[in-house]
Motif scaffolding. Sequence first.
Motif, PDB file in Angstrom:
ATOM      1  N   HIS A   8       0.855  -1.195   0.000  1.00 13.82           N
ATOM      2  CA  HIS A   8       0.000   0.000   0.000  1.00 13.82           C
ATOM      3  C   HIS A   8       0.883   1.235   0.000  1.00 13.82           C
ATOM      4  CE1 HIS A   8      -3.870  -2.003   0.648  1.00 13.82           C
ATOM      5  NE2 HIS A   8      -3.240  -2.798   1.509  1.00 13.82           N
ATOM      6  N   SER A   9       0.286   2.330  -0.346  1.00 13.15           N
ATOM      7  CA  SER A   9       0.967   3.615  -0.251  1.00 13.15           C
ATOM      8  C   SER A   9       1.301   3.917   1.210  1.00 13.15           C
ATOM      9  CB  SER A   9       0.062   4.714  -0.822  1.00 13.15           C
ATOM     10  OG  SER A   9       0.512   5.988  -0.414  1.00 13.15           O
ATOM     11  N   PRO A  10       2.435   4.570   1.482  1.00 14.02           N
ATOM     12  CA  PRO A  10       2.751   4.948   2.867  1.00 14.02           C
ATOM     13  C   PRO A  10       1.673   5.805   3.512  1.00 14.02           C
ATOM     14  CG  PRO A  10       4.643   5.258   1.416  1.00 14.02           C
ATOM     15  CD  PRO A  10       3.488   4.949   0.537  1.00 14.02           C
ATOM     16  N   MET A  11       0.841   6.483   2.692  1.00 14.90           N
ATOM     17  CA  MET A  11      -0.202   7.343   3.226  1.00 14.90           C
ATOM     18  C   MET A  11      -1.500   6.585   3.498  1.00 14.90           C
ATOM     19  SD  MET A  11       1.494  10.034   3.409  1.00 14.90           S
ATOM     20  CE  MET A  11       0.179  11.174   3.858  1.00 14.90           C
ATOM     21  N   ALA A  12      -1.513   5.286   3.182  1.00 18.69           N
ATOM     22  CA  ALA A  12      -2.744   4.513   3.361  1.00 18.69           C
ATOM     23  C   ALA A  12      -3.105   4.438   4.832  1.00 18.69           C
ATOM     24  CB  ALA A  12      -2.568   3.108   2.790  1.00 18.69           C
ATOM     25  N   SER A  13      -4.388   4.413   5.127  1.00 18.17           N
ATOM     26  CA  SER A  13      -4.869   4.310   6.502  1.00 18.17           C
ATOM     27  C   SER A  13      -4.684   2.889   7.011  1.00 18.17           C
ATOM     28  CB  SER A  13      -6.354   4.690   6.577  1.00 18.17           C
ATOM     29  OG  SER A  13      -7.138   3.744   5.875  1.00 18.17           O
ATOM     30  N   ALA A  14      -4.781   2.737   8.347  1.00 19.14           N
ATOM     31  CA  ALA A  14      -4.665   1.408   8.932  1.00 19.14           C
ATOM     32  C   ALA A  14      -5.747   0.481   8.405  1.00 19.14           C
ATOM     33  CB  ALA A  14      -4.746   1.507  10.455  1.00 19.14           C
ATOM     34  N   ARG A  15      -6.961   1.045   8.196  1.00 19.18           N
ATOM     35  CA  ARG A  15      -8.059   0.225   7.678  1.00 19.18           C
ATOM     36  C   ARG A  15      -7.741  -0.310   6.295  1.00 19.18           C
ATOM     37  NH1 ARG A  15     -14.394   2.147   7.237  1.00 19.18           N
ATOM     38  NH2 ARG A  15     -15.209   0.161   6.445  1.00 19.18           N
ATOM     39  N   GLU A  16      -7.110   0.522   5.471  1.00 21.43           N
ATOM     40  CA  GLU A  16      -6.741   0.072   4.125  1.00 21.43           C
ATOM     41  C   GLU A  16      -5.619  -0.958   4.173  1.00 21.43           C
ATOM     42  OE1 GLU A  16      -7.615   3.909   1.283  1.00 21.43           O
ATOM     43  OE2 GLU A  16      -5.874   3.995   2.625  1.00 21.43           O
ATOM     44  N   ARG A  17      -4.659  -0.730   5.094  1.00 21.88           N
ATOM     45  CA  ARG A  17      -3.512  -1.645   5.170  1.00 21.88           C
ATOM     46  C   ARG A  17      -3.919  -3.039   5.625  1.00 21.88           C
ATOM     47  NH1 ARG A  17      -0.840   2.908   7.380  1.00 21.88           N
ATOM     48  NH2 ARG A  17      -1.057   2.053   9.496  1.00 21.88           N
ATOM     49  N   TYR A  18      -4.893  -3.124   6.508  1.00 21.33           N
ATOM     50  CA  TYR A  18      -5.289  -4.407   7.069  1.00 21.33           C
ATOM     51  C   TYR A  18      -6.577  -4.950   6.468  1.00 21.33           C
ATOM     52  CZ  TYR A  18      -1.646  -3.680  10.508  1.00 21.33           C
ATOM     53  OH  TYR A  18      -0.433  -3.481  11.126  1.00 21.33           O
ATOM     54  N   ALA A  19      -7.036  -4.349   5.368  1.00 18.98           N
ATOM     55  CA  ALA A  19      -8.246  -4.848   4.706  1.00 18.98           C
ATOM     56  C   ALA A  19      -7.988  -6.251   4.161  1.00 18.98           C
ATOM     57  CB  ALA A  19      -8.645  -3.905   3.575  1.00 18.98           C
ATOM     58  N   PRO A  20      -8.916  -7.185   4.338  1.00 16.73           N
ATOM     59  CA  PRO A  20      -8.710  -8.560   3.842  1.00 16.73           C
ATOM     60  C   PRO A  20      -8.556  -8.579   2.330  1.00 16.73           C
ATOM     61  CG  PRO A  20     -10.570  -8.449   5.372  1.00 16.73           C
ATOM     62  CD  PRO A  20     -10.186  -7.037   5.046  1.00 16.73           C
ATOM     63  N   PRO A  21      -7.745  -9.456   1.801  1.00 15.41           N
ATOM     64  CA  PRO A  21      -7.585  -9.574   0.346  1.00 15.41           C
ATOM     65  C   PRO A  21      -8.916  -9.917  -0.327  1.00 15.41           C
ATOM     66  CG  PRO A  21      -5.870 -10.798   1.505  1.00 15.41           C
ATOM     67  CD  PRO A  21      -6.863 -10.370   2.531  1.00 15.41           C
ATOM     68  N   THR A  22      -9.028  -9.522  -1.581  1.00 18.02           N
ATOM     69  CA  THR A  22     -10.289  -9.738  -2.313  1.00 18.02           C
ATOM     70  C   THR A  22     -10.632 -11.214  -2.409  1.00 18.02           C
ATOM     71  OG1 THR A  22      -9.892  -7.733  -3.608  1.00 18.02           O
ATOM     72  CG2 THR A  22     -11.473  -9.319  -4.506  1.00 18.02           C
ATOM     73  N   LEU A  23      -9.632 -12.061  -2.692  1.00 19.09           N
ATOM     74  CA  LEU A  23      -9.914 -13.483  -2.847  1.00 19.09           C
ATOM     75  C   LEU A  23     -10.389 -14.095  -1.531  1.00 19.09           C
ATOM     76  CD1 LEU A  23     -10.025 -16.034  -4.470  1.00 19.09           C
ATOM     77  CD2 LEU A  23      -7.546 -16.326  -4.146  1.00 19.09           C
ATOM     78  N   MET A  24      -9.856 -13.626  -0.421  1.00 19.45           N
ATOM     79  CA  MET A  24     -10.304 -14.154   0.863  1.00 19.45           C
ATOM     80  C   MET A  24     -11.770 -13.783   1.097  1.00 19.45           C
ATOM     81  SD  MET A  24      -8.312 -14.066   4.515  1.00 19.45           S
ATOM     82  CE  MET A  24      -8.720 -12.432   5.105  1.00 19.45           C
ATOM     83  N   ARG A  25     -12.160 -12.575   0.708  1.00 20.32           N
ATOM     84  CA  ARG A  25     -13.557 -12.165   0.830  1.00 20.32           C
ATOM     85  C   ARG A  25     -14.445 -13.083  -0.029  1.00 20.32           C
ATOM     86  NH1 ARG A  25     -14.730  -7.074   2.750  1.00 20.32           N
ATOM     87  NH2 ARG A  25     -12.938  -5.728   3.243  1.00 20.32           N
ATOM     88  N   THR A  26     -13.941 -13.367  -1.238  1.00 18.87           N
ATOM     89  CA  THR A  26     -14.723 -14.208  -2.157  1.00 18.87           C
ATOM     90  C   THR A  26     -14.906 -15.609  -1.585  1.00 18.87           C
ATOM     91  OG1 THR A  26     -13.837 -12.953  -4.031  1.00 18.87           O
ATOM     92  CG2 THR A  26     -14.814 -15.109  -4.506  1.00 18.87           C
ATOM     93  N   LEU A  27     -13.849 -16.152  -1.004  1.00 18.37           N
ATOM     94  CA  LEU A  27     -13.932 -17.503  -0.451  1.00 18.37           C
ATOM     95  C   LEU A  27     -14.935 -17.562   0.702  1.00 18.37           C
ATOM     96  CD1 LEU A  27     -10.146 -18.531  -0.447  1.00 18.37           C
ATOM     97  CD2 LEU A  27     -11.928 -19.251  -2.042  1.00 18.37           C
TER      98      LEU A  27
END
Length: 817
Positions: A93-112
Amino acid sequence: MTGFFDLPGWTAQLVRRALYLWVRTTVFPETPAELGLDPTKPVCYVLQDEHLSNQCVLFEESRRAGLPPAEKPLKIGDRTIAKHARFSLNRRHSPMASARERYAPPTLMRTLIHEMMVQPELDIQIVPVVILWGRSPDKQESILGALFSETWQQVGRLGRLLTVLLHGRNVLVRFNPPISLHGLATDKLDESLALRKLSRVLRVHFRRQREIAIGPDLSHRNTQIETLLTAASVQTAIANEATARGISPKEAQHRARRFALEIASDYSYGALRALEIFFSWLWSRLYDGIDIYHLDTVLRIAPSHSIVYVPAHRSHIDYLVLSYFLHKNGLTPPHIAAGANLNMALVGPLLRRCGAFFLRRTFKGEPLYAAVFNEYLHLMLTRGFPLEYFIEGGRSRSGRTLNPKAGILGMTIASFVREHHRPLVFVPVYLGYEKLLEGKTYLRELAGKPKEKESLWAVLSSARKIRKEYGKVHINFGEPLDLGHFLEACRPGWQGEKPGDWSRDATRQAAIALATRLNDGAVITPVNLLALVLLATPRHTADEQALLKMIAHYQAIAADARYADTTVLCTQTPAEIVAYNERLGIATRVTHPLGDLISLPNGTAPLLSYFRNNVLHLFALPALIACLISHNRHLGRQRIIEAVSGIYGLMRTELFLRWPSAELSGIINGIITVLTARSLLQCDDRDVLSPPEASRPESAELRMLGETLRPTLERHFLTLSLLQQSGPGMKTRQQLENDCHLLAQRLALLYTSDSPEYAEKSAFAILIAHLIDADLLREDESGLLHFDDALTTPLAQAELVLPAEARQAIWRMTSSA
């Protein structure tokens, strides 16, 4: 980087093949079947971090291992839900990304998770894959590479490129057992909760796997020190120090900081890896090899427990060789408690960067130092970092396990009582050598010369010995002691209580239990067996055939009357054992027309007594029974059991024997069965035992077996005789120890000049302490020792096992003392 695998397949293949021109891996487990994958269910791999290099390795190694390929599309039924069967838990992620963005679950994990919620009857196998660069357990690398080996810190693209270049030949890949998603659906969680639960499970899993391999994520040393100084116990100690010394709080704070800097390690993974490379070179020149036993015990408990390694202390090599081989086998090297005397120029900083933390021999008069040290130890334990310390306090000069000290062990137990969120396990580690670097030094100290002070020159001068032959080193992991369960047995319902008298009693019991388990894990080596036999001969020389037969007797006793499940037997044949000792220069062959003789070179017998003492406890009861039968000719089985039981209490503390008195009868009968089967004993219809006929070789062999224990029994007889001659209330504990030590020295000079350990003062101190603990001796307020007729019982039994000339010599000396 994440879009790389969206390129045409031939491009991805080309990049991967180019990478594998350089990369070399070690893969665990060795066979795919060990993972227990269900071939009927979809498999999806998960990496901790999103790196191109890791993805290439995953794709290639899953294919090579015959596992479901990670680069193939992930399908559920006939539907393709992802182009590749893998995802990364931590994405870039960008260094400016928020903690929520940094720890957001990967898309494939959401799909599973979504698929599992929609179709609860389906199951998907999630396989975590750990890839560590520069952490393969069986390969070496340059010292430069060691300084850039695997750590907890994330690196950028340039740092990752350097990692691949430096460590591409040394990559560890571990496929872990699958996590089933079916359980999430059956737990009746909603989709967001199930997603958080899976994310948490994976993060905990990766953290534990990385802790096992490279250790917990410890902060910088200065951060540790700041944490120490702000602890409530240390702040209280600082305030008390300022009051007691009449100094300002700022000055007291400065003293506390100085103590913390003196104590704390400065752990560096790079320095550790660099030292590992040096030791790989050193061990190959010092030793024929290093054998490890029961490592699976540690591998089983490491992921879920904090570990304190408790090794036997035989040599300065102990902590070096143990840390090295834990690291080589994929485990975190422990933080080691080292004496402040080793905190010398050049050596001290190096040891500190490899995990050593330093403590003074005594905390007396320095309550602030004690508070800082206790808090530092607590910090290490609560952060889950493995520790290592020697409960014996110092190195054993005689080869026997020394009486354990309760100091740092008591601090560990107090820390666990204070905070016990994670289980804590003590792991005893038996370290056995076939030659000692410090052998001659030990002999000088046993002969009464002062202990040599450790110095940088002493360390550097040992380099002269590198070309010598020192045989093998044996590392055996003994039965672990779970501290929580142990405390529950000592003090049911201890949780929530504060340390006090009960915890001090528990510490003493734990110390004895650990020393006993150390002895249980003894490794019987060819050198031990030769020492047992040749030191029992008058001139330390034996006919080769007689020697081979005696070695076979000892091996049969060790195997058929096995001391403990963790004891390691010597599987070489007697002839191979003799040849091995000849090659090491421990034994020499004297050619003779009537049959070769095997002898000890001049001056080596005192050194060999060390190795006899390493395993003396394993053969103590068989040797005691041999003494009884040899010197009394005919004894009923019940009389033997009574005599052994009367003497056993004295032997048990000195040798840390494992059996409670209630089990002795069965153990004795088992040993008698083995000795009878070997024709060393005869048993008639009335259950009376006797030695073989004097003309038979087995008669001499029985006497030699008993001779193994004679020096120990003589020490017991000497102590009891001296007490009886002086009478109650005539000697203090210190006076008795000194008198026993001096008389034993005189006996050794007159009769056993090649056994300096015979008169070791600590052996008498342990024996006298046991007599006091057993209430056979009592100290009054002035320190004088008192006893009654109960003391004559073990004295009378001791007379049964010693030859008349030995008893008379002791009586003469004690009468004139």
